[in-house]
Design a protein around this motif. Structure first.
Motif, short mmCIF file in Angstrom:
data_model
loop_
_atom_site.label_atom_id
_atom_site.label_comp_id
_atom_site.label_asym_id
_atom_site.label_seq_id
_atom_site.Cartn_x
_atom_site.Cartn_y
_atom_site.Cartn_z
N LEU B 121 0.83 -1.20 0.00
CA LEU B 121 0.00 0.00 0.00
C LEU B 121 0.87 1.25 0.00
O LEU B 121 1.91 1.31 0.66
N THR B 125 -2.31 5.91 2.42
CA THR B 125 -3.54 5.13 2.32
C THR B 125 -4.26 5.13 3.67
O THR B 125 -3.65 4.85 4.71
N VAL B 150 -8.28 -1.34 4.41
CA VAL B 150 -8.13 -0.13 3.60
C VAL B 150 -9.47 0.57 3.46
O VAL B 150 -10.48 -0.04 3.14
N VAL B 153 -7.98 3.78 -1.31
CA VAL B 153 -6.62 3.60 -1.85
C VAL B 153 -6.04 4.95 -2.25
O VAL B 153 -6.72 5.78 -2.82
N GLN B 154 -4.79 5.11 -1.87
CA GLN B 154 -4.12 6.39 -2.10
C GLN B 154 -3.25 6.26 -3.36
O GLN B 154 -2.53 5.29 -3.51
#
Lengths: 381, 165
Positions: B121, B125, B150, B153-154
């Motif tokens: 990740l 995030t 999560v 999502v970044q």
């Protein structure tokens, strides 16, 4: 200051690797006898024995002395994780400084289990929760370093290439073959960003150093200028004590930084005076982090140091010229003394695989779970 | 056993506790609400040095004081660093792969915790604390352990925050 000079009278090593036919005692006996032979001393000259081992079990050092010919001298078995051998060296040095003895043997030896090692360091619930995953902590530390120093995974591969090339010249290393950057990057991914070949192998081996208050042999004198051992302070979420929390601000100095500062002060030297460094390359990123903790480069300077080849053979300050743990493997109890043996050879101009033209001051560093860290500075006279 | 015993140590602030036919891998590690399923890790606050530690401990690991109080940590945080665990580590019988991450909780405490993910990740995030089943104990109880999930999502763009600076 170490007022009474403590000298290395002799050194011995059993190659690091895998030796299914030999017991831990066999490995220890081999290194011990080699050191006695090197020092040209009989066993009766040894007045005390300090023995570092992590997985050695009950009275491991006593069994070695028993096999050599029991002389009834005191034997102290020492465990301090990856710094076990250095902890034994510290005790031996302190005993000589206190003038309790004139001559002692410091032994480090190990036979490690294979694969991802189950360690009594983690509690059962941590294992069950999926938290006892050692390479993942290495990987998180590696990611942090890459980010802070603006490096990428290729820089880590280059460390492996360097250390394996150095190890190819060391007959005592487990791996004596060169590798390419592409091969390292193509090795199986363990935990992003670390590939399998970027991690050292736990293995087996032994090393022995005989310390004395007088140097009698004709060869160049090597003095233990400093030996320091530190543990951790709480607060670093990625510290080697493997905590589950930490602070974002006021991160305390690491055990390695503390051990290095203290050692430089005691020896009266600093990074500019060092001719050679052996440091803890448990994984490729750990070497670069260790170099920063030891003050070999300043924060943010790593990319420049790598570009200019500071740590290569022939560079400003060669690091892990022996091949490091990436070539030798890591027998926990023996690894710190393996470094000392190699540095002693370099300081006396008798290193296998070629020595440095000029080597007067050398530093050995280990760090590991606990947390523990050691720094040893040796000086040729 | 349920996680009810764990929550009891936090005092009366939590209304009720979800009855799970399972037990935490360690008592007092986390607490859960039956209202909305919120899961909190339980830490300890030191009344002497004002620092927070996780897991909760009677003695403050920073200053050694015994004046500590169990407290619920914020459930939400962001990923600072993340790696992927592909092979089951020793003693672990839960699902793989999973992430192991340094997470900055909204209180600014940094923790290391597993995250439910099949890929690494990105920094930034957003994640929230949950629990996952990680096998059974010898008495046949399901074992539960904290695991973040999560939230959103970044993109890779925000990679530049540095832990510890």
């Amino acid at each position: 200051m170490i007022d009474t000079p403590i000298y290395i009278a002799g050194v011995g090593i059993h190659r690091f690797g895998r030796f299914p036919a030999q017991t831990l005692t066999d490995l220890g006996v081999h290194a011990f006898r080699a050191a006695l032979h090197d020092a040209e001393l009989p066993l009766s000259a040894i007045q005390a024995i300090y023995c570092g081992s992590v997985y050695g079990g009950v009275a491991a050092g006593h069994k070695v002395l028993g096999a050599l010919g029991a002389t009834s001298v005191p034997v102290v078995n020492v465990e301090a994780g990856c710094a076990s051998g250095a902890a034994a060296l510290l005790l031996g040095t302190l005993a000589l400084r206190a003038q309790a003895y004139d001559c002692v043997a410091v032994l480090g030896m190990e036979k490690m289990p294979k694969g991802m090692i189950r360690s009594s360091f983690f509690d059962l619930w941590q294992e069950q929760a999926g938290l006892a995953v050692t390479p993942a902590y290495f990987a998180l530390r590696a990611q942090q370093l890459l980010r802070e120093e603006g490096l990428d995974v290729r820089d880590l591969a280059k460390i492996v290439v360097k250390n394996r090339a150095n190890g190819a010249l060391n007959p005592y290393a487990m791996f004596q073959s060169r590798v390419t950057e592409e091969e390292v990057l193509a090795s199986p991914e363990v935990c992003e960003p670390l590939r399998l070949w970027m991690l050292c192998s736990p293995n087996e081996g032994a090393a022995c150093v005989i310390l004395a208050r007088k140097a009698v042999l004709g060869r160049r004198k090597v003095r233990v200028a400093a030996i320091t051992l530190r543990s951790h302070r709480f607060g670093n979420v990625l510290g080697e004590h493997t905590p589950l929390c930490g602070t974002a601000r006021e991160v305390p100095p690491s055990p390695s930084e503390l051990a290095a500062r203290e050692a430089y002060e005691i020896a009266g030297v600093g990074p500019p005076e060092l001719d050679l460094v052996e440091c803890q390359d448990t994984d490729a990123a750990r070497e670069l982090l260790a170099c920063r903790e030891l003050g070999l480069y300043g924060a943010g300077e790593c990319a420049q140091a790598l570009r200019e080849g500071w740590f290569l053979p022939g560079g400003k300050i060669p690091v892990n010229l022996s091949g490091g743990l990436l070539s030798k493997g890591e027998p926990l109890g023996a690894s710190a003394l393996g470094q000392v043996v190699y540095l002693c050879w370099q300081l006396q101009g008798r290193a296998p695989g070629g020595g440095l033209e000029r080597c007067r001051v050398a530093l050995a560093h280990t760090v590991g779970r606990g947390a523990n860290a050691s720094v040893t500075i040796l000086q040729g006279e | 056993m349920t996680s009810g015993r764990a929550i009891a140590s936090v005092g009366q602030s939590v209304v009720s506790v979800v009855a799970m036919p399972a037990k935490p891998v360690r008592e007092g590690l986390f607490a859960a609400s039956s209202e909305d399923g919120t899961v909190w890790l339980l830490g300890s606050e030191c009344t002497k040095c004002a620092r927070t530690a996780f897991p909760a401990s009677e003695l403050c690991p920073y200053c050694g004081s015994d004046r500590t109080q169990v407290s619920r940590l914020p459930s939400d945080g962001v990923v600072e660093l993340c790696t992927l665990v592909r092979k089951s580590p020793p003693g672990y019988r839960g699902p793989t792969p999973y992430g192991l991450a340094v997470i900055r909780l909204t209180s600014d405490l940094l923790i290391v915790a597993p995250v439910e993910t099949h890929e690494v990740l990105a920094c930034g995030t957003r994640v929230r604390c949950g629990v996952r089943e990680v096998g059974e104990d010898e008495e046949g109880n399901l074992l539960l352990a904290p695991c973040f999930r999560v939230l959103e999502v970044q993109p890779e763009a925000s990679l530049m925050r540095v832990v510890g600076s």
